[in-house]
Design a protein around this motif. Structure first.
Motif, PDB file in Angstrom:
ATOM      1  N   ILE A   1      76.241 -10.701  61.149  1.00 57.76           N
ATOM      2  CA  ILE A   1      75.856 -11.638  60.099  1.00 57.76           C
ATOM      3  C   ILE A   1      75.895 -10.902  58.765  1.00 57.76           C
ATOM      4  CG2 ILE A   1      74.041 -13.136  59.217  1.00 57.76           C
ATOM      5  CD1 ILE A   1      73.072 -13.507  62.046  1.00 57.76           C
ATOM      6  N   ILE A   2      76.710 -11.394  57.850  1.00 63.09           N
ATOM      7  CA  ILE A   2      76.851 -10.772  56.537  1.00 63.09           C
ATOM      8  C   ILE A   2      75.734 -11.276  55.629  1.00 63.09           C
ATOM      9  CG2 ILE A   2      78.373 -10.399  54.569  1.00 63.09           C
ATOM     10  CD1 ILE A   2      79.414  -9.242  57.166  1.00 63.09           C
ATOM     11  N   PRO A   3      74.989 -10.393  54.978  1.00 64.19           N
ATOM     12  CA  PRO A   3      73.930 -10.850  54.064  1.00 64.19           C
ATOM     13  C   PRO A   3      74.494 -11.683  52.924  1.00 64.19           C
ATOM     14  CG  PRO A   3      73.727  -8.497  54.525  1.00 64.19           C
ATOM     15  CD  PRO A   3      75.055  -8.929  55.072  1.00 64.19           C
ATOM     16  N   GLN A   4      73.753 -12.689  52.560  1.00 62.89           N
ATOM     17  CA  GLN A   4      74.140 -13.488  51.405  1.00 62.89           C
ATOM     18  C   GLN A   4      74.004 -12.643  50.146  1.00 62.89           C
ATOM     19  OE1 GLN A   4      72.303 -17.306  51.224  1.00 62.89           O
ATOM     20  NE2 GLN A   4      72.683 -17.543  49.034  1.00 62.89           N
ATOM     21  N   ILE A   5      75.011 -12.678  49.288  1.00 63.45           N
ATOM     22  CA  ILE A   5      75.004 -11.824  48.097  1.00 63.45           C
ATOM     23  C   ILE A   5      73.944 -12.287  47.107  1.00 63.45           C
ATOM     24  CG2 ILE A   5      76.363 -11.058  46.118  1.00 63.45           C
ATOM     25  CD1 ILE A   5      78.817 -11.134  47.873  1.00 63.45           C
TER      26      ILE A   5
ATOM     27  N   PHE B   1      84.031 -10.029  47.003  1.00 63.28           N
ATOM     28  CA  PHE B   1      82.805  -9.614  46.332  1.00 63.28           C
ATOM     29  C   PHE B   1      82.344  -8.264  46.891  1.00 63.28           C
ATOM     30  CE2 PHE B   1      82.762 -14.106  45.431  1.00 63.28           C
ATOM     31  CZ  PHE B   1      82.107 -14.215  44.214  1.00 63.28           C
ATOM     32  N   PRO B   2      81.596  -7.494  46.108  1.00 64.70           N
ATOM     33  CA  PRO B   2      81.006  -6.249  46.636  1.00 64.70           C
ATOM     34  C   PRO B   2      79.818  -6.583  47.539  1.00 64.70           C
ATOM     35  CG  PRO B   2      80.341  -6.573  44.355  1.00 64.70           C
ATOM     36  CD  PRO B   2      81.327  -7.663  44.670  1.00 64.70           C
TER      37      PRO B   2
ATOM     38  N   THR C   1      80.023 -17.867  48.201  1.00 60.86           N
ATOM     39  CA  THR C   1      80.878 -16.729  47.863  1.00 60.86           C
ATOM     40  C   THR C   1      82.083 -16.637  48.795  1.00 60.86           C
ATOM     41  OG1 THR C   1      79.451 -15.324  49.225  1.00 60.86           O
ATOM     42  CG2 THR C   1      79.014 -15.375  46.864  1.00 60.86           C
ATOM     43  N   GLU C   2      81.895 -17.034  50.052  1.00 59.47           N
ATOM     44  CA  GLU C   2      83.015 -16.954  50.994  1.00 59.47           C
ATOM     45  C   GLU C   2      84.127 -17.926  50.617  1.00 59.47           C
ATOM     46  OE1 GLU C   2      80.262 -20.073  52.391  1.00 59.47           O
ATOM     47  OE2 GLU C   2      80.055 -18.020  51.662  1.00 59.47           O
ATOM     48  N   ASP C   3      83.768 -19.078  50.013  1.00 59.72           N
ATOM     49  CA  ASP C   3      84.799 -20.019  49.567  1.00 59.72           C
ATOM     50  C   ASP C   3      85.600 -19.437  48.407  1.00 59.72           C
ATOM     51  OD1 ASP C   3      84.037 -21.896  51.449  1.00 59.72           O
ATOM     52  OD2 ASP C   3      82.605 -22.868  50.112  1.00 59.72           O
TER      53      ASP C   3
END
Length: 275
Positions: free
Chosen positions: A12-16, A63-64, A212-214
């Motif tokens: 699970i990637i943390p939300q930026i 994104f970083p 951000t993924e979009d």
């Protein structure tokens, strides 16, 4: 809370960007303290999540993902909290603990900015006052130039030529001469509008967003390099047209008056900058 799930890697990637509601915090607490932090994830080579983050960051269009932003209402977690030198410690402790519990990664946070009740009691800033001053100056200058034009006084002044509504509106309705370059001026105006429209969208790329993924998906689309380069080409097109119009206008003047005068050149640059 929305999380980006990478099913293939089972991580699970943390939300930026993750912000608590600012207005709720302001209404709920009389002496509220709302802070935004910049959080940096610490490397952990044994973590599958960290490996996935490195993989995403290998593409410069993404994104970083090791740089997170968190907006917190500190009153929700600490009693009688105030904005002082210890605020960043409270923020760092809470966010570091939360991220480690969720993702198993250590992190370090620093305060980006904070707001309290006192920030909304401040007077107008210099930038706001300067903006109002410039706006009033332009309105008064335009009104003065138009009034002078209507009274047929100082009609050859550069102020009248540049700011008079009557004169400039007349120029818009007058048919151009056969050798006029008005069509180039029109293309330059369209180029200016296009550049302004595109640049007005740029802040959206860096402002806090949920999807951000979009945006990453759009940036990695096959058409993105072509669309993105069109902005640069439009700027070059604008400056090229401006140089052509300015150069041809100067050459036409020099054909009529062969003697070169530096003041004419400087006045023409000043007039174009004013317009």
């Amino acid at each position: 809370m929305y999380l980006l799930v990478e099913a293939a890697n089972n991580v699970i990637i943390p939300q930026i960007y993750e912000y608590e509601d600012f207005y709720t915090c302001r209404r709920k607490f009389k002496n509220f303290v709302y802070c935004v932090s910049d959080t940096t994830l610490q490397p952990n080579t044994s973590s599958n999540l960290w490996k996935r983050i490195l993989q995403l960051q290998s593409n410069r269009r993404n994104f970083p993902h090791d740089q997170l932003e968190r907006g917190l209402c500190l009153n929700e977690y600490y009693d009688d909290v105030t904005l002082n030198n210890d605020t960043y410690k409270l923020l760092d402790i809470y966010i570091s603990s939360k991220i480690y519990n969720q993702y198993g990664l250590n992190s370090h946070s620093k305060i980006n900015s904070c707001w309290t009740t006192t920030h909304f009691a401040q007077h107008r800033t210099f930038g706001e006052c300067f903006f109002v001053f410039i706006s009033l100056l332009l309105i008064l200058t335009t009104s003065f130039a138009t009034w002078k034009e209507l009274n047929n006084s100082a009609t050859d002044s550069i102020i009248i030529k540049s700011f008079s509504l009557r004169r400039n509106l007349q120029w818009l309705w007058v048919a151009s001469k056969p050798n006029s370059l008005r069509y180039l001026e029109g293309l330059r105006a369209l180029g200016t509008l296009t550049i302004l429209i595109v640049h007005s969208q740029l802040p959206i790329i860096r402002m806090p967003v949920w999807n951000t993924e979009d945006l990453e998906s759009q940036a990695n689309h096959v058409m993105f390099p072509l669309i993105n380069s069109a902005n640069t080409h439009m700027i070059q097109f604008f400056f090229t047209l401006g140089g052509m119009v300015f150069g041809i206008s100067c050459l036409t003047h020099f054909e009529r008056f062969p003697e070169f005068k530096i003041m004419y050149f400087l006045k023409k640059i000043l007039r174009r900058l004013i317009r």
